[in-house]
Design a protein around this motif. Structure first.
Motif, mmCIF file in Angstrom:
data_model
loop_
_atom_site.group_PDB
_atom_site.id
_atom_site.type_symbol
_atom_site.label_atom_id
_atom_site.label_comp_id
_atom_site.label_asym_id
_atom_site.label_seq_id
_atom_site.Cartn_x
_atom_site.Cartn_y
_atom_site.Cartn_z
ATOM 1 N N CYS A 291 0.820 -1.209 0.000
ATOM 2 C CA CYS A 291 0.000 0.000 0.000
ATOM 3 C C CYS A 291 0.855 1.260 0.000
ATOM 4 C CB CYS A 291 -0.932 0.009 1.206
ATOM 5 S SG CYS A 291 -2.025 -1.437 1.284
ATOM 6 N N ASN A 292 2.007 1.199 0.638
ATOM 7 C CA ASN A 292 2.864 2.376 0.715
ATOM 8 C C ASN A 292 3.622 2.644 -0.575
ATOM 9 O OD1 ASN A 292 2.275 3.408 3.274
ATOM 10 N ND2 ASN A 292 3.596 1.911 4.271
ATOM 11 N N ALA A 293 3.405 1.829 -1.599
ATOM 12 C CA ALA A 293 3.937 2.171 -2.908
ATOM 13 C C ALA A 293 3.287 3.457 -3.412
ATOM 14 C CB ALA A 293 3.691 1.041 -3.903
ATOM 15 N N CYS A 294 2.074 3.731 -2.951
ATOM 16 C CA CYS A 294 1.369 4.954 -3.331
ATOM 17 C C CYS A 294 1.118 5.858 -2.123
ATOM 18 C CB CYS A 294 0.021 4.631 -3.980
ATOM 19 S SG CYS A 294 0.132 3.599 -5.449
ATOM 20 N N HIS A 295 0.779 5.248 -0.996
ATOM 21 C CA HIS A 295 0.370 6.017 0.179
ATOM 22 C C HIS A 295 1.570 6.590 0.924
ATOM 23 C CE1 HIS A 295 -3.997 5.079 0.391
ATOM 24 N NE2 HIS A 295 -3.626 4.070 -0.383
ATOM 25 N N VAL A 296 1.334 7.695 1.619
ATOM 26 C CA VAL A 296 2.358 8.311 2.446
ATOM 27 C C VAL A 296 1.942 8.237 3.908
ATOM 28 C CG1 VAL A 296 3.113 9.868 0.615
ATOM 29 C CG2 VAL A 296 1.335 10.614 2.194
ATOM 30 N N ASN A 297 2.938 8.185 4.761
ATOM 31 C CA ASN A 297 2.703 8.211 6.204
ATOM 32 C C ASN A 297 1.705 7.133 6.666
ATOM 33 O OD1 ASN A 297 4.389 10.517 6.399
ATOM 34 N ND2 ASN A 297 2.671 11.824 5.818
ATOM 35 N N ASN A 298 1.752 5.979 6.012
ATOM 36 C CA ASN A 298 0.855 4.864 6.378
ATOM 37 C C ASN A 298 -0.613 5.269 6.338
ATOM 38 O OD1 ASN A 298 2.775 2.786 6.846
ATOM 39 N ND2 ASN A 298 3.275 3.675 8.828
ATOM 40 N N SER A 299 -0.956 6.180 5.432
ATOM 41 C CA SER A 299 -2.333 6.691 5.368
ATOM 42 C C SER A 299 -3.333 5.609 5.003
ATOM 43 C CB SER A 299 -2.423 7.839 4.359
ATOM 44 O OG SER A 299 -2.044 7.402 3.067
ATOM 45 N N TYR A 300 -2.870 4.503 4.442
ATOM 46 C CA TYR A 300 -3.792 3.426 4.080
ATOM 47 C C TYR A 300 -4.422 2.767 5.294
ATOM 48 C CZ TYR A 300 -0.471 -0.144 5.583
ATOM 49 O OH TYR A 300 0.348 -0.932 6.335
ATOM 50 N N LYS A 301 -3.795 2.930 6.463
ATOM 51 C CA LYS A 301 -4.260 2.204 7.640
ATOM 52 C C LYS A 301 -5.612 2.699 8.145
ATOM 53 C CE LYS A 301 0.255 0.759 9.431
ATOM 54 N NZ LYS A 301 1.157 0.789 10.606
ATOM 55 N N VAL A 302 -5.883 3.984 7.969
ATOM 56 C CA VAL A 302 -7.149 4.549 8.440
ATOM 57 C C VAL A 302 -7.717 5.427 7.340
ATOM 58 C CG1 VAL A 302 -8.317 5.928 10.183
ATOM 59 C CG2 VAL A 302 -6.335 4.555 10.824
ATOM 60 N N ASP A 303 -8.918 5.106 6.877
ATOM 61 C CA ASP A 303 -9.597 5.931 5.877
ATOM 62 C C ASP A 303 -10.379 7.016 6.616
ATOM 63 O OD1 ASP A 303 -11.201 7.056 3.922
ATOM 64 O OD2 ASP A 303 -11.528 5.160 2.886
ATOM 65 N N HIS A 304 -9.885 8.248 6.523
ATOM 66 C CA HIS A 304 -10.523 9.356 7.226
ATOM 67 C C HIS A 304 -11.614 10.031 6.393
ATOM 68 C CE1 HIS A 304 -7.914 9.385 10.741
ATOM 69 N NE2 HIS A 304 -6.867 9.249 9.947
ATOM 70 N N GLY A 305 -11.938 9.463 5.238
ATOM 71 C CA GLY A 305 -12.966 10.063 4.406
ATOM 72 C C GLY A 305 -14.290 10.172 5.146
ATOM 73 N N PRO A 306 -14.901 11.352 5.173
ATOM 74 C CA PRO A 306 -16.141 11.527 5.930
ATOM 75 C C PRO A 306 -17.404 11.239 5.137
ATOM 76 C CG PRO A 306 -15.353 13.660 5.201
ATOM 77 C CD PRO A 306 -14.352 12.659 4.707
ATOM 78 N N LEU A 307 -17.289 11.108 3.809
ATOM 79 C CA LEU A 307 -18.472 10.984 2.957
ATOM 80 C C LEU A 307 -18.392 9.749 2.083
ATOM 81 C CD1 LEU A 307 -18.767 14.713 1.855
ATOM 82 C CD2 LEU A 307 -20.172 13.541 3.557
ATOM 83 N N GLY A 308 -19.566 9.230 1.724
ATOM 84 C CA GLY A 308 -19.637 8.054 0.880
ATOM 85 C C GLY A 308 -19.514 8.393 -0.589
#
Length: 861
Positions: free
Chosen positions: A764-781
C-alpha cells in the motif's frame, strides 16, 4: 573518526579496518564488506555483525567477505568450487541444503563489430517443444537450447554442498566447465570476466523466507583462484533492480526466486531460446518487448509491422504480453538505464552502443512498419541489392546512430513533452477569500526555473482582442492553463475534515488575470451563492492545471537548440503545477495527504501525459492533469459516472478518486472488471464477457443532426455472451438505423484486461504516504445512484467511506455482504445523509494492530 581513533588496542584497529573495507570489493559492490584483520573465522564473525552486510540487502557480501579474507570465492581447475557465506540476524546462517540454492556461472564475451557484450553460460539444457503448443497451435522449433543453473545429481547430494566450520559453504559444480564437451561447446576462457550467481532462499530469525541472488564478478589467476573485478569497465551491469522495483516492488520471477537482473542475464542471453515461439530470449530483447507489448500489438492491428509477443514457459504456460504497456513514455530510457547510477556503469550503453537486440523491440520492424520501409533502403546500399532491413549489422547501426549525429539514440529518444517541463512552473503567491463579495483572489505567475524563475507573459502574439474580448485559444502557447477552485458545499458537511464536494465549476483561464506589469497576475474566482442544497464552507483549494502548447521540435537533430518540424505540429508539454488552500469559513484545515505525486511518477513518469501504448490519444485528460492535488478536486465523492457497475447491480460506477484508482489498479483482486463506458447492467467476467443475460440501464443516446436521439431504450435486453465490443456494435447498428453517420461507438474500456498491478504483493505504501492506508478518514460516501429528479446530494445513494475504498478491489458479493453486515457499511442502501449518521465499524477488526488489521491482511511489514 577522532572519537574512533581515541579508542585503544586491537578493537580500534579492527573497527578502522572494517570502515576502510566498506569501500567494498568486486561483484555487487554494495555497502560494507570486511577485510581480514586476523583469522578467517574472526573476519567472518566481524562482518556478520555489520548490519549492512546482511545477505538480504547486500549482493556482494556472501562472496567478498571471503575473498578479502584470503579464501577465494571461486576456484576453477576442473569443476568450479564456489565459496560463500550467508549473513542474517547478525550471524552466519547455518543448515542450508542443496534445496536452498541453485548456482550458475557465465563468462562475459566482448562484442565484436558493434555487437553488444554478452554473458555466455557454461551450463545448458534442451527444451523439447510439445506438439500443439505454439503460434497457431504449432511449435516453431522442435527443440531449443536454454541456459540454466548447474545440475544437482542425486549421486553428489552428500558432497555437492558442504559447510566449513570457519563459517562458509562450498558448492562444487557437477559440470566441469573446463571441458567443452560438458558445456555444449562453450570454451573456458579464464582471462575473461566471469560471474557466479546464486538463487538463494532461507528463513531469517523473524520466520520470513528471504529470496536473494548474490553474485560475484571475477577473473581467474594462473592458480585457478578468483580475482575480484574492481574495474567497472570490465563487467556489464546495465540495470539496477532498484529501478525495476520502483514499479514492481520486488522483482520475483520463476516462482519468486529470481529477484535481481544480474542473475536474470545469466540465463537470458543469446544462449536461451523458447522452442514453442521460436523467440531468442536475451534479457534486453525480452524485457523491452514485454514492456512494449501493447504498442507492438497496436501496430500489428494497424498493419504497421507490429507483433503479438507471446512466450511459452513452464509446463507449456502461455504468456501473452500484448496488453502490457510501459506506464510512461517508452523514450524514457533513463528510467531503467543510466550511468549516473554508480551501480550501473554500462547504463549509458543505450546512448553509445545501439543494437538490433535492443532497438528492434520497442520499434515495430516487420514488413509494413516505418522502420522496415526506411531501413530497407539503407540495407540495399550497405549490405547489397535486394537485402532486407534486418540484415543490417549492429556495426552498421552504430555507424549511423553514432554519438554526436542527428540520429544518435540520445537525440532521437528526446521526450520533449516531459523534458521541457523544466521550463514551466506555475506558482501561486496567495489565495484569499472575501466573504462579503464571495470572491477568491489568487495571485500567481508562470516561471522558467532554468532562467532564474523569470515570469512569462501569458498573453502571446497568437492571442486576439484585448480587455474583455481577450482570447487565447487552445492552440496558443499558454491558452490551456487554468485555475480551478474546489470547496465543501454539502449542507451539514463536517468542516473538521476537509473533503471537496464542489469540484470543477469555478475556474478561470490563467491568461485572463490582470498583469501587474512584471508578468505576475491576479484573478478573481467567484464562489456561487448558497442554495437550499448547497452551502460553501470550510477549507477550499485552488489548483493550476493545463499544459503548454509547444511547436514540436525536430527529434533528428544533433545540436541545441532544435528547430521546429515543418509543417508545424503542436504538442502538449508538461507544466509543474501547484496548489494553495484557503479557508472560506472557520480555521484552515488542509486536506489530508494520502498519496504522493512522486510515488505515482515512479511508474508513470509524468502522471497523465502518456500511456502504455505510448500515444497522447490514450493519455487521460490530454495530459493536462498531472497532480493528485488536482485529481481529488474533480474526482470527488459526487463524481458518478454513466458507466454501469459490472457486478450485475443496477448502479453506476463511482469515479471518486480513491475508488477509481483502486478499481483500475486493483483489477487482479476484483471479481468483476472495473470499466469506463459500460452501459449494461449484468455480471461480466474480467475478460469482458456478459456471463448472464443483462439489459441497458439507461437510454442510449446518440447525436443525430445535432439532436440527442435515443437509439436503444433503457431495459432493452442483452443476451449472455455479449462482450463490450458486441455491445458497442449493437449501439452503433441501432444508431445507423436511426440515421447516424458518425464514427462507430467505442467499446467500454476494460481495465481488468489492460492494467495489472506490477507489484508481487499489495504494498500500500507504494502509493500512500505516512501509512495513510491504515485509516480511511474520508467523511463521505461515494455516490453510485442519483434517483431521478433528486438534486440534493444528501439524498443520493452511496457506498459508505471505508467500504468505498475496500470494495473497489474486494468487489465480490461475499465481500459486499461482509462490509454491509459485519462492518455496518452501506452499499447503495443508504443515502449520503443516512451514511453520515451511521458509523462504520470496520475498525473493530481491521484497525492497524488488530487481529485482522489492514496492514496484516495486506501483508505489510
Amino acid at each position: 573518526m577522532r572519537h574512533l581513533l581515541g579508542r585503544s588496542g586491537a578493537a580500534a584497529i579492527t573497527a578502522l579496518a572494517l570502515l576502510l573495507a566498506g569501500c567494498g570489493g568486486g561483484g555487487g559492490g554494495s555497502g560494507p564488506v570486511t577485510t581480514t584483520p586476523t583469522t578467517v573465522p574472526q573476519a567472518i564473525a566481524q562482518a556478520a555483525a555489520v548490519a549492512a552486510n546482511d545477505s538480504a540487502e547486500n549482493s556482494s557480501a556472501p562472496f567478498t567477505v571471503l575473498q578479502n579474507a584470503g579464501v577465494p570465492a571461486v576456484v576453477v581447475n576442473s569443476a568450479p568450487k564456489v565459496n560463500f557465506t550467508v549473513f542474517t540476524d547478525g550471524a552466519v546462517k547455518q543448515g542450508l541444503a542443496l534445496s536452498n540454492l541453485s548456482v550458475i556461472i557465465a563468462k562475459l564475451v566482448p562484442g565484436a563489430n558493434g555487437d553488444p557484450d554478452q554473458w555466455v553460460s557454461y551450463t545448458y539444457r534442451t527444451e523439447t517443444a510439445t506438439a500443439g503448443v505454439g503460434p497457431g497451435n504449432t511449435p516453431v522449433l522442435a527443440t531449443a537450447q536454454q541456459a540454466t543453473s548447474d545440475a544437482k545429481p542425486a549421486a553428489q547430494a552428500a558432497t555437492q554442498l558442504t559447510y566449513n566450520a570457519d563459517g562458509y559453504y562450498t558448492y562444487t559444480f557437477s559440470t566441469d566447465i573446463t571441458d567443452p564437451t560438458k558445456t555444449r561447446g562453450v570454451v573456458f576462457e579464464p582471462n575473461r570476466t566471469h560471474r557466479v550467481a546464486i538463487q538463494l532462499n532461507y528463513v531469517n530469525g523473524a520466520g520470513e523466507t528471504v529470496r536473494v541472488n548474490p553474485y560475484f564478478d571475477f577473473t581467474l589467476g594462473a592458480d585457478g583462484k578468483s580475482v575480484a573485478v574492481t574495474d567497472p569497465a570490465l563487467t556489464r551491469v546495465m540495470t539496477d533492480v532498484a529501478s525495476c522495483n520502483s514499479c514492481h516492488e520486488k522483482l520475483a520471477l520463476h516462482g519468486g526466486g529470481r529477484v535481481d537482473t544480474q542473475f536474470c542475464v545469466m540465463c537470458h542471453n543469446p544462449g536461451t531460446t523458447d522452442a514453442n515461439s521460436g523467440h531468442n530470449l536475451p534479457l534486453a530483447t525480452m524485457v523491452h518487448k514485454i514492456h512494449a507489448g501493447k504498442l507492438l500489438k497496436a501496430k500489428l492491428d494497424a498493419n504497421q509491422g507490429g507483433e503479438q509477443y507471446v512466450i511459452w514457459g513452464n509446463a507449456n504456460s502461455r504468456h501473452d504480453f500484448s496488453e502490457v504497456g510501459f506506464p510512461q513514455d517508452l523514450r524514457n530510457c533513463t528510467k531503467c538505464h543510466t550511468a549516473a547510477n554508480p551501480k550501473t556503469p554500462q547504463g549509458d550503453n543505450w546512448k553509445t552502443r545501439p543494437s538490433k537486440e535492443a532497438c528492434l523491440t520497442c520499434h515495430a520492424n516487420n514488413a509494413g512498419s516505418d522502420w522496415d520501409t526506411s531501413h530497407t533502403v539503407f540495407a540495399g546500399t550497405l549490405v547489397g541489392s535486394g537485402a532486407q532491413a534486418k540484415q543490417l549489422t549492429n556495426g552498421q547501426c552504430a555507424d549511423c546512430h553514432r554519438v554526436g549525429s542527428n540520429i544518435a539514440p540520445e537525440r532521437v529518444h528526446w521526450n520533449q513533452n516531459e523534458e521541457n517541463a523544466a521550463l514551466y512552473k506555475m506558482n501561486i503567491e496567495s489565495a484569499t477569500y472575501d466573504p462579503g463579495t464571495r470572491a477568491v483572489t489568487v495571485k500567481y505567475f508562470l516561471s522558467n526555473p532554468t532562467a532564474g524563475n523569470t515570469a512569462y507573459d501569458l498573453v502571446t502574439s497568437q492571442c486576439t482582442g484585448a480587455g474583455a474580448t481577450l482570447s487565447c485559444g487552445n492552440t496558443t502557447k499558454f491558452g490551456n492553463l487554468r485555475l480551478y477552485l474546489a470547496y465543501q458545499n454539502i449542507i451539514g458537511q463536517n468542516t473538521a475534515v476537509t473533503e471537496y464536494t464542489a469540484g470543477s465549476g469555478v475556474t478561470a483561464f490563467a491568461y485572463k488575470g490582470v498583469n501587474d506589469g512584471s508578468n505576475h497576475y491576479t484573478v478573481t474566482l467567484s464562489v456561487p451563492a448558497d442554495t437550499t442544497t448547497s452551502v460553501a464552507a470550510g477549507t477550499a483549494r485552488v489548483v493550476t492545471i493545463g499544459q503548454v502548447k509547444e511547436p514540436r521540435l525536430q527529434p533528428k537533430w544533433a545540436t541545441d537548440p532544435r528547430p521546429e518540424v515543418t509543417p508545424q505540429v503542436l504538442i502538449n508539454t508538461v507544466v509543474q503545477h501547484t496548489f494553495r488552500e484557503l479557508a472560506l469559513s472557520g480555521p484552515l484545515v488542509p486536506r489530508r495527504e494520502i498519496v504522493a505525486n512522486e510515488k505515482c511518477n515512479a511508474c508513470h513518469g509524468a502522471l497523465g501525459t502518456t500511456s502504455g501504448s505510448n500515444t497522447l490519444d490514450n493519455a487521460f485528460h490530454g495530459g493536462a492533469r498531472n497532480t493528485v492535488e488536482a485529481c481529488v478536486m474533480c474526482h470527488d465523492v459526487n463524481r458518478m459516472s454513466s458507466t454501469v457497475m459490472t457486478n450485475g447491480l443496477a448502479l453506476n460506477e463511482s469515479y471518486q478518486f480513491k475508488r477509481m484508482i483502486h478499481g483500475i489498479h486493483g483489477n487482479s483482486r476484483r471479481t468483476y472488471p472495473f470499466t469506463h463506458g459500460n452501459p449494461v447492467q449484468g455480471a461480466f467476467t474480467k475478460a469482458g464477457v456478459l456471463s448472464t443475460s443483462g439489459s441497458f440501464l439507461a437510454d442510449q443516446k446518440v447525436t443525430i443532426n445535432t439532436v440527442s436521439t435515443t437509439v436503444i431504450g433503457a431495459g432493452t435486453a442483452v443476451a449472455a455472451g455479449a462482450t463490450f465490443q458486441t455491445i458497442a456494435d449493437l449501439i452503433t447498428q441501432a444508431a445507423r438505423t436511426a440515421g447516424y453517420t458518425g464514427a462507430a461507438i467505442a467499446p467500454a474500456e476494460n481495465y481488468a484486461a489492460e492494467v495489472a498491478w506490477p507489484g508481487v504483493g499489495i504494498n500500500c505504501n507504494a502509493c500512500h504516504v505516512n501509512n495513510s492506508y491504515k485509516v480511511d478518514h474520508g467523511p463521505l460516501g461515494a455516490v453510485v445512484a442519483k434517483p431521478a429528479g433528486v438534486t440534493d446530494p444528501r439524498q443520493w445513494l452511496v457506498i459508505s467511506p471505508k467500504a468505498a475504498s475496500c470494495t473497489a478491489c474486494h468487489d465480490s458479493p461475499t465481500a459486499i455482504a461482509h462490509v454491509t453486515s459485519f462492518g455496518n457499511a452501506s452499499f447503495a442502501n443508504r443515502t449520503q445523509l443516512q451514511s453520515t449518521q451511521t458509523q462504520e465499524i470496520c475498525a473493530d477488526c481491521h484497525s492497524s494492530g488488530g487481529f485482522k488489521g489492514v496492514d496484516i491482511v495486506h501483508g505489510q511489514k
